[in-house]
Structure formats: C-alpha cells, structure tokens
Design an enzyme around this catalytic site. Structure first.
Site: not given
Ligand code: NOJ
Length: 470
Positions: A168-169, A300, A369, A427
C-alpha cells in the site's frame, strides 16, 4: 444516476492492520516498526499509539457485521507480517495462531458474501528485520524475506483470497518513512528513500512472480499494487505550470508506475536524481515490468501545481489550494483541503492517470481508497459527529463522478473502496483525524454508524436492485 457498472465491480471499505487491530502482543505477534515509532515520544500528534485502536483483532465479528449491513460486497484489509512470521524472515517460525485467526476471519467474510481483498504490506514491517539488517534498506535480504512472507500468505489463504495487493502506497513508505521522517522508522534525508522505493518495487515484483509461477494457475486470483496520487492540476495555462503538473505526477506516481507499467523510471526523475536513483539490472526490470494485474490507486483530492520551489521530492513543484483569482479550490478540512466540490474533478482526472498507462498494459483500475476527514469531528459529541453531511457530500460527488468516468470516459474502473468503515488510528495524526463512516468511542469501543454509512449503503443498494445500475 442509473448508469451501469460492470457486474464484477467490487465495492466496500478499506482498513489496515496497525490502524485497527490493537492486541500488539496477543497470540505471538512481535512488534513492528510502527509499534516502536508510535511509542517514541513526540512522533504522534496526540501522543497515542495503536495498542488498542479499534480493538479489531478481538472485535472482528462486529466489523464483519457492520460491513455486511453496509451492503459492501468486498473488504480490503491488511495482514500483519509480524503476526504471521513474528521474527519476519525466511527460516523464522510461522505462527499457527495467526494463520488460524486470519483463516477464520477470511472464511467468515466469505460466508457473509464479502470478498476478501488482502493487502500484504500496509507499513508494519517486523521490527526484527529492521534491527537485523536495516529492513527496507537492505535489498538482498528484504526482497527475499518479503517474498517468503507473501508466499506463506498465498499458501495458507490463496484458496479463499482471489485479490492480492502487495504494497500500500510505496510513496508514503519511502518518502514519509525515509525522507521527511514523519512516519516509521522516522529517517530523514535525500537518498535513502530512493533506495527504499527501489527495494519496494523489487519485493513487489518478485512476490508477483512467485504468485504467477507457483499459485495463480491453481488459485486463479489477481495480484497488483496500490499507488497513491492526488490529481495535479496546473495552477494556470502557462507552459511552465502545465509542465510542473506533469513533473509532479512523475515524482509522485510515475516513480513507481513507470517501472511497473513501462519498464523504466521516468526520464525527468532520472535526470534530476542522477546517481542517487538506483538502477535495475536487466533481469530485475524484466520482472518489474508488467507486474500488476490492475492499476490500484488511492486518491483523495486535487491540488494545484506550480513551477518553483526547491522541494526535490515533489520535483521542485509547489502545491497550493488557492486559485489565481484568490478563491479556494476546496474548503479546508482536517489534514488538507479535501473537499466535496473537488471530488468530481479528482475522480475524472485521477482516472485519466490510469488511462495514461492503459495503452501499455490492458489494466483495469481500482480506486483502492478514497475518503474524507471532516474538520473538527474529533471535538464533537457522538450525536453531532454522526451527522457528517460534509462527508456525505464528498462521497456523493465521488461516486457520481466515478460513474461518469466509467460511462462517459470509458475508464475501466473495477472497484471502489471507501476509507474507512471505522474511525481508526490515523498514523502520525493519532486519533485526532477521523475518516470513518462509523464513529468509534475509543474509551468504550462503542460503534455508531454515521450518515455517510447510510448514504453509501443506499448507493450500493440502488446498484444491486436495478441490475447493475448505481
Ligand atoms: C492512506 C493510507 O493508505 C491509510 O492508511 C490512511 O489512513 C488513509 N490514506 C487516510 O490518510
């Protein structure tokens, strides 16, 4: 809106192990770099950590009930590496309790009509590997250990899991973890993040190769990666700002997507980074190129891009939300200017990012996401917080735009995962920033669904009841 979506379209919610599971030392789990980082004073805004989070390692039944009632047909979650192989490496013990736990979880999802979509790595590297040889910085070791972990998951869960996401990312893993230091393990500098990114690409690619060579024929699943990028819109029509927007995308998305879909780093990145950018051997690039069955994108918001500045990580591009006429591109919310009004724009343009790679591979895209942190939601009592009209507007704009992208632009989107089913550990922001469609009272673990949960439920229901229409 009654436009059609593909019949195999996946819709649901996404989460990640460290953000929801809690139970850090239950059933043999060892610490990950996020345990260490979040317990280091000053690293997390509200001084919190993921020790409890939404307590989902124990309350997973409640999570599945929420998902089922929401009408989701799939659930994207991540497996904790340091639960499956607590010491992390090849030759280290495989933890039977964790295998049992995730196995039961996956089967319960399936019994409830929810397809598991599994992320193998959502940032929680076993601390043991970081200590043993430097974790993601050590190419020879980490690639093999990651492939060993991935293979273990394919072997134990691959008869039931047909959708795998390797990382992921990787931008966040490398840049926030090894350049700005905002995320675990908190390193700072201008070189390590290129090495880590390179090693992430290799680990991803060799895990995909293992899946394709050893499991795909018998298990019949798909495997790919999730990248992240906000749409970069030129600040104005000037050639330098148009070029800046393209450069910004090359530095954020292209540094991962180009090797995977085209077989090389973007030229502009190579030119600017020079020797600090590691090189692939011929054999390596032949494994990296074509190593994703789909285009997974977390997106996003939209940002305006402007030539200038000296932020090399962004390709010396400045970002702003203030338009040339002084008005805002989007209203301010908790952590950035995410805004419901830019959702439509974001979607259509973001999907074009996928289209940019479509002539190279016949990939389908998945929005893995998308979500909205309502500003100040953490200061509200539960009865006010659940009335999250701004989030509803955002999702309305987004799902509407998604259909337009599919129907009018011909973008082959095959999935949409909202972030997230529950408020959770955000995070470095801790619990201050809430993204959930379900409110969590972290003192009692009481869950209360918000208006956005009801809204998305209606969206999915309408789609089901009208035979393919959303
Ligand atoms: C990115 C991440 O994949 C996820 O862990 C995080 O909580 C969300 N976007 C929102 O920031």
């Amino acid at each position: 809106m009654t436009a059609k979506l593909p019949s195999d379209f996946l819709w649901g919610y996404a989460t990640a192990s460290y953000q929801i599971e809690g139970s850090p030392d239950v059933q043999g789990r060892s610490p990950s770099i996020w345990d260490t980082f979040s317990h280091t004073p000053g690293k997390i805004k509200d001084g919190s950590n993921g020790d409890v989070a939404t307590d989902s390692y124990r309350r997973w039944g409640e999570d599945i009930a929420l998902l089922k009632l929401s009408g989701a047909n799939s659930y994207r979650f991540s497996i904790s590496w340091s639960r499956i192989i607590p010491q992390g490496g090849r030759g280290d013990l495989i933890n039977a309790d964790a295998i049992e736990h995730y196995g039961v979880f996956i089967e319960t999802l399936r019994k409830n009509g929810i397809k598991p979509v599994v992320t193998l790595y959502h940032w929680d590297l076993p601390q043991a590997l970081h200590d043993r040889y430097g974790g993601w910085l050590n190419k020879e070791e980490i690639v093999q250990d990651y492939v060993n972990y991935a293979r273990t998951c394919f072997r134990y869960f691959g008869d039931s899991v047909k959708d795998w996401i390797t990382h992921n990312e990787p931008w966040c893993i490398s840049v926030l973890g090894y350049a700005t230091g905002a995320f675990a393990p908190g390193h700072k500098g201008d070189t390590e993040h290129w090495i880590v990114a390179h090693n992430l690409l290799l680990a991803h690619a060799y895990a995909v190769k293992a899946y394709r060579d050893e499991f795909q024929a018998s298990q019949g699943g798909q495997i790919g990666i999730t990248l992240d990028c906000s749409w970069q819109m030129p600040y104005d029509d000037s050639p330098e700002n148009v070029a800046a927007a393209q450069r910004s995308i090359a530095f954020k998305l292209g540094r991962f997507a180009d090797p995977i879909y085209k077989g090389h780093y973007p030229k502009i990145v190579k030119d600017m980074i020079g020797d600090r950018l590691p090189e692939f051997t011929e054999e390596e690039i032949s494994v990296v190129k074509g190593s994703s069955d789909f285009f997974g994108l977390n997106t996003y918001t939209t940002q305006l891009a402007m030539e200038g500045g000296d932020n090399e990580i962004q390709g010396n591009v400045k970002n702003t939300f203030t338009k040339p006429d002084g008005t805002q591109l989007g209203k301010e919310c908790t952590s950035s200017h995410l805004d419901e009004h830019v959702a439509k724009l974001t979607t259509i343009l973001a999907q074009r990012m996928c289209l940019g790679y479509r002539h190279i591979l016949p990939v389908s895209a998945r929005v893995t996401e998308n979500g909205f942190p309502v500003k100040g939601e953490n200061t509200l009592e539960v009865d006010k917080a659940i009335n999250d009209t701004a989030r509803v507007d955002y999702f309305e704009g987004y799902t509407d735009a998604l259909l337009r992208a599919v129907n009018e632009d011909g973008v082959p989107v095959k999935g949409y995962f909202a972030w997230s089913i529950l408020d959770n550990f955000e995070w470095a922001d801790g619990y201050d920033t809430r993204f959930g469609v379900t409110y969590v009272d972290f003192a009692t673990q009481r869950r209360t669904t918000k208006s956005s949960y009801d809204f998305l439920k209606k969206v999915w229901k309408r789609r089901r009841h009208s035979g393919g229409a959303l």
